[in-house]
Every structure is written in structure tokens, then in C-alpha cells.
Design an enzyme around this catalytic site. Structure first.
Site, PDB file in Angstrom:
ATOM      1  N   TYR A 169     -10.795 -15.533  -6.382  1.00 54.94           N
ATOM      2  CA  TYR A 169     -10.964 -14.405  -6.127  1.00 54.94           C
ATOM      3  C   TYR A 169     -12.439 -15.208  -5.027  1.00 54.94           C
ATOM      4  CZ  TYR A 169     -10.903  -9.711  -4.122  1.00 54.94           C
ATOM      5  OH  TYR A 169     -10.612  -8.809  -3.150  1.00 54.94           O
TER       6      TYR A 169
ATOM      7  N   ASN B 206      -1.335  -3.737 -10.552  1.00 49.93           N
ATOM      8  CA  ASN B 206      -2.876  -4.451 -10.563  1.00 49.93           C
ATOM      9  C   ASN B 206      -3.408  -2.866 -10.710  1.00 49.93           C
ATOM     10  OD1 ASN B 206      -5.113  -7.055  -9.774  1.00 49.93           O
ATOM     11  ND2 ASN B 206      -5.501  -5.176  -8.510  1.00 49.93           N
ATOM     12  N   GLU B 207      -4.418  -2.912 -12.354  1.00 53.05           N
ATOM     13  CA  GLU B 207      -4.808  -2.189 -12.005  1.00 53.05           C
ATOM     14  C   GLU B 207      -4.454  -0.819 -11.817  1.00 53.05           C
ATOM     15  OE1 GLU B 207      -9.589  -3.232 -10.810  1.00 53.05           O
ATOM     16  OE2 GLU B 207      -9.457  -5.509 -11.556  1.00 53.05           O
TER      17      GLU B 207
ATOM     18  N   PRO C 171       0.921  -0.894   0.125  1.00 51.71           N
ATOM     19  CA  PRO C 171       0.433  -0.231   0.398  1.00 51.71           C
ATOM     20  C   PRO C 171       0.956   1.515  -0.109  1.00 51.71           C
ATOM     21  CG  PRO C 171      -0.990  -1.598   1.303  1.00 51.71           C
ATOM     22  CD  PRO C 171       0.096  -2.289   0.761  1.00 51.71           C
TER      23      PRO C 171
ATOM     24  N   ILE D 136       2.829   1.845  -7.533  1.00 48.62           N
ATOM     25  CA  ILE D 136       2.582   3.088  -8.640  1.00 48.62           C
ATOM     26  C   ILE D 136       1.071   3.504  -8.461  1.00 48.62           C
ATOM     27  CG2 ILE D 136       2.280   3.765 -10.845  1.00 48.62           C
ATOM     28  CD1 ILE D 136       4.960   1.136 -11.320  1.00 48.62           C
TER      29      ILE D 136
ATOM     30  N   ARG E 258      -2.053   5.347  -9.945  1.00 47.89           N
ATOM     31  CA  ARG E 258      -2.808   5.686 -11.192  1.00 47.89           C
ATOM     32  C   ARG E 258      -2.248   7.294 -11.325  1.00 47.89           C
ATOM     33  NH1 ARG E 258      -7.627   3.635  -8.753  1.00 47.89           N
ATOM     34  NH2 ARG E 258      -6.492   1.572 -10.079  1.00 47.89           N
TER      35      ARG E 258
ATOM     36  N   GLU F 160      -8.232 -12.844 -11.552  1.00 47.97           N
ATOM     37  CA  GLU F 160      -8.678 -12.829 -10.562  1.00 47.97           C
ATOM     38  C   GLU F 160     -10.125 -13.056 -11.890  1.00 47.97           C
ATOM     39  OE1 GLU F 160      -8.084  -8.955  -7.833  1.00 47.97           O
ATOM     40  OE2 GLU F 160      -9.425  -9.230  -8.745  1.00 47.97           O
TER      41      GLU F 160
END
Length: 537
Positions: A300, A163-164, A124, A128, A130, A265
Site C-alpha cells: 500500500y 474490505n475490512e 462507494p 456492504i 458495516r 495491504e
């Protein structure tokens, strides 16, 4: 190298068979294989408690968010590994591990149960973002520390660099920073370890950018691009079909992809919540309709939480399996994916072309942010004559950045970053305090080293640096200077355009964003001359 038993490597028993000595997984073309050449399909479970709902990106996390490393809790592993094994699990995905923790006992338990690990590299406080993307020294050191920590276990398949992170068309420039992380993590693995461990990306299923995103991470030189593509997808809900869910279109789209693709997922909980899941999509995923293109997937998730996606409900320290655990167990017992041997397989697919810039995609294909280098940043800071005062608080950085980069935009070229034009300053990979020192020193020099230009009401101070350096530092700073000179005159591949870090020129500093470990204001509200135009950094 460790060898596997015949039962593990049997094509009909690929999923979740136990072995006391798992062989490393390798990649060839679009498929995964055991070292002996038998194809490997992921039958995975997301295994990390209290780490966010589907689609939650670590790129939006704050520094005060805590996490519990699931591989550093032997008692939980002893409790949960038998349940994972009962589902024929052969892979778990973890979202954040502590590289300084002891993982030996959990990794041994997983190994003995025939279970591999694929782990995200971020956590956390170090991920990176967004909305204000960086690929800097702190992140690089975090990512490589995770690789080093897990590299000694042969049952580690690889890692996710993000991740996303770019999850819609408003934040696509962040993908350049994730791809730079892929490039540098792959290079670190190649330079330091004698076996393959992959580095990939886990993407959401946003209709505006799904094509561009998958092409972007696959395009260009192999050393810069992903080793595999993870897809977080929840389009098959309840009673459905290949066509209704769009799974048939996914197969059609990825049949020409050049690296393995799998569901990072999956497991839609509509319409009846977690326990209403009937796992038809699991049977489809391992059917002949999909296995030539997809290498399995990761359900998931293991733990039941407020988002209602769990297979197991925790009652204190006791794990109680839920109804959909049993349903998944039944579904998994029926799957038997068709496979091919590595020796019989000849890859024919080529990397995708880099996507052009358009209304949805704002990332140039061929240029990435620079590799983070702590020594370069240290040398630059040591050579500066004007630096932030020791008493200067992070929350006050924005005011100085705003002033200098508005009054003398050329002073800020070296910290610039523009994924659309592909123009990056050499110090865009340094931390906020180092970047502020660079900007202060540049401004001081532009003002003919007037002492009053290094004051800012006591927020800056003159030190012993002179802008000069010796030895290796001199070489590093000369190289950085050349990069910055090129950035000052470059219009990039597509001409000047508003950057991903844009703000309002000359305006007040905004609220805090994460930049490495430092929470700073939206200080990059820079009006900087690039060619004949003004670019907001």
C-alpha cells in the site's frame, strides 16, 4: 488457453516478468499456481488514486463519493505500468472499477508487463455497510457486473467481496452479509465462466476478532466460503523482526489454514512516513520463514496522497518516483521465494470450525442471508394491494416502518435479518421501497383490508394488487411465504437476541444510512415477536 514463456514460469523469476500472453492463475489448497503447475507468489501494489487510507472500508462510504476507475485510463496506464514493472510487480489491487467502462487498453498493457489484477467488487455507493449491513439485489447486480466486465481478461486472478467490513467486535454481524456475497459471487462465476476466478475477503488486524473472522470465512461448505484470505497488516514498522512484528505468530496461526493467505495491504509508514520505509518486511515476506504459508503481498500504495503511503508522487500528469520507491525496488531485486510445483503438492489442511458466538463475535456460523433475486422482489411488489405513494420521499420511510413494526411486528418478519440467530426474512434482500410495500401490505391485510389502514396521511395508497400471483410469480411468492412463516416461529440457533440492525423500539427514525442505492432512516427499529421473546430487527 494461453501459454507462458519459460522465463515467466521459471521458479526463480516468478515476480513481475513480462509476457504477451499471461496464463490464468489457479488455486490448489493453500497455494496459487500458473496453469503449468509452477507456484505463483503475489508481488503486488495497491493501484487506485484517491480512494482512502489503510483501514478505510467501502462499507462506510456514502452515495456521493466519487471514484476514478484506474483500469479505464489508458494514458495513466501507459505512464504507470513501466514504473510498476520496474518494481517487479506481478499483481495490482484495484478498489473500485466501473463495469461499464472500456478496460481493454489498460488490461493489455498490464498483460504485456506480466501483471495480474485482483479487484474489489464494491464501490462507494454500492457496498456492504458495516453499521446497517444488507446483501440485496442492487449489490448483487453490482458485484456480478464487475465479474462479467473483468472475466474476459486472463490476467484477472479474482475479487474481494469486502474490505475490512467487520473491523471490530461491535459490527461482526456484517460479516454474514459479506460471506453471503462470497457465496453468490462464487456461484455466479461457476455458472457462467469456464475458468477459475477466486472470491476472497480482505480483513484488518483487529485483535478482538482476527481469529473468529478468519475462521468464519473459511468454515462451512466450500461453495459458501472464501477462496483466499487477504490480510491488511501494518505491524512491521521500520527496523523490526519476525518476532517483534508478530509475523512469526501469523505464520504459526495460518499454517493450518486451508486456502491461500496473502497480505492484501502492507507497508507501515511509521516512524518516518512513506519515504522512511526501508521494506525489511518485504524481504521477510518472501523468505523461507513465510513462503510455505503466505503467497506474497500487496504494498500500500502506488500514489502518494495525504495519508503518506505513496511510492510515486504526481505532479500534474507526471509521475515522480519517491525515495521509498527506489528502496522497495532494491528490496524486490533481492527476493527469490522458494517454491513447489503443483504436481508435488498435496493439500492436507481442512477448513476451520465456525467460531461460536461470544462477547466479541455475534454471527452464527451455518446460516447466511438469502441470495438476492430481483424477480422475487418485483413479484412481491406487483402483488401488493397497499404500496408507498409515488410522492413518498425516502426520508419519510422511517416513520411508517416504526409505526407498523411497533404496532404489528408480525408484519415485518419478512424483511427481518439477524446474523446472530441466523433468522432472515425472504424479502430482507429487497430494496427499501419494496420492503416498505411488503410491510404496508401485510399491515393492511392484518387490518382486514380496511382502506383506512392503507393511508398514513396520504403516504400509502391502494393499487390493483391483491396479494395473489400467477405463474412463476406464484411459485416464487409461495416459496418466500414459507421462508417467512419459518422465520416467524424460529428462535434461530442461539435463541432470540438483539439484531445487528437494532434501534430503539417505537422511537423516532434516526439519521440516514445506506440501503442499496437508497439513503434511508434507521427504520428497522422493530419490536417483533420471535418465539416468546421480543427481537429488535
Amino acid at each position: 488457453m494461453r501459454t507462458a514463456s519459460a522465463s515467466l514460469l521459471s521458479a526463480s523469476l516468478l515476480l513481475g516478468q513480462a509476457s504477451a500472453a499471461l496464463p490464468p492463475i489457479v488455486m490448489k489448497g493453500t497455494k496459487f499456481f500458473y496453469e503449468n503447475g509452477t507456484q505463483f507468489f503475489m508481488n503486488g501494489i495497491a493501484y487506485q488514486q484517491e480512494y482512502g487510507a489503510p483501514g478505510t472500508s467501502t462499507s462506510t462510504s456514502a452515495s456521493n463519493v466519487k471514484y476514478a476507475d484506474p483500469l479505464a485510463n489508458p494514458e495513466a496506464c501507459k505512464r504507470d505500468v513501466p514504473l510498476l514493472k520496474a518494481l517487479r510487480t506481478n499483481t495490482i489491487r484495484t478498489y473500485a472499477i466501473d463495469p461499464d467502462a472500456d478496460h481493454d487498453e489498460c488490461m493489455k498493457l498490464l498483460d504485456e508487463a506480466g501483471i495480474y489484477v485482483i479487484s474489489d467488487l464494491s464501490e462507494p455507493a454500492l457496498s456492504i455497510n458495516r453499521d446497517d449491513p444488507k446483501w440485496n439485489v442492487e449489490l448483487y447486480e453490482r458485484y456480478t457486473a464487475v465479474v462479467k466486465s473483468l472475466s474476459k481478461y486472463s490476467n484477472v486472478i479474482g475479487f474481494f467481496a469486502g474490505n475490512e467490513v467487520s473491523n471490530n467486535r461491535t459490527n461482526t454481524p456484517a460479516s454474514a452479509y459479506v460471506k453471503a456475497a462470497v457465496r453468490d459471487t462464487k456461484a455466479y462465476i461457476n455458472d457462467n465462466f469456464d475458468r477459475w476466478m477466486g472470491v476472497g475477503y480482505a480483513a484488518n488486524d483487529d485483535p478482538d476478532i482476527r481469529i473468529q473472522s478468519s475462521h468464519y470465512f473459511n468454515c462451512g461448505p466450500e461453495e459458501d466460503s472464501i477462496d483466499y484470505w487477504g490480510y491488511n497488516i501494518y505491524s512491521w514498522c521500520g527496523k523490526s523482526s519476525m518476532s517483534l512484528s508478530g509475523f512469526d505468530k501469523q505464520v504459526e496461526f495460518f499454517q493450518n489454514y486451508s486456502v491461500p493467505v496473502f497480505f492484501a495491504e502492507y507497508g507501515c509508514n511509521l516512524p518516518n512516513g512513506a519515504d522512511g520505509r526501508i521494506w525489511e518486511e518485504t524481504k521477510a515476506l518472501y523468505s523461507d520463514e513465510m513462503t510455505d504459508v503466505f503467497s506474497g503481498g500487496i504494498v500500500y500504495m502506488f500514489h502518494q496522497e495525504a495519508n503518506d503511503y505513496g511510492l510515486v508522487e504526481m505532479k500534474g500528469n507526471t509521475a515522480k518516483t519517491m525515495k521509498n520507491f527506489d528502496t522497495l525496488k532494491t528490496a524486490m531485486a533481492s527476493v527469490n521465494p522458494s517454491s513447489t510445483s503443483m504436481s508435488a503438492y498435496t493439500p492436507t489442511n481442512s477448513p476451520q470450525p465456525c467460531p461460536p458466538i461470544d462477547e466479541h463475535w455475534k454471527v452464527t456460523g451455518s446460516v447466511l442471508p438469502p441470495k438476492p433475486d430481483r424477480e422475487t422482489c418485483d413479484c412481491m411488489y406487483s402483488a401488493a394491494a397497499c404500496v408507498p405513494a409515488d410522492s413518498l420521499k425516502v426520508k419519510d420511510y422511517g416513520e411508517i416502518f416504526n409505526y407498523i413494526c411497533g404496532a404489528a411486528p408480525e408484519a415485518c418478519v419478512g424483511i427481518s435479518g439477524n446474523a446472530t440467530t441466523g433468522v432472515y426474512g425472504a424479502y430482507s434482500m429487497c430494496n427499501a421501497r419494496e420492503q416498505l410495500a411488503f410491510v404496508l401490505d401485510q399491515y393492511y391485510q392484518l387490518q382486514n383490508s380496511d382502506p383506512s389502514a392503507c393511508d398514513f396521511g396520504g403516504k400509502a395508497t391502494l393499487v390493483g394488487g391483491s396479494g395473489q400471483a400467477e405463474g412463476k410469480c406464484a411459485t416464487l411468492l409461495a416459496s418466500a411465504s414459507a421462508v417467512n412463516e419459518a422465520a416467524a416461529t424460529s428462535t434461530g440457533e442461539d435463541g432470540p437476541e438483539e439484531s445487528e440492525n437494532a434501534g430503539v423500539a417505537f422511537g423516532p427514525a434516526r439519521g440516514g444510512l445506506m440501503l442499496g442505492e437508497l439513503a434511508v432512516g434507521m427504520y428497522v427499529v422493530v419490536a417483533m415477536a420471535v418465539g416468546a421473546s421480543m427481537v429488535l430487527l
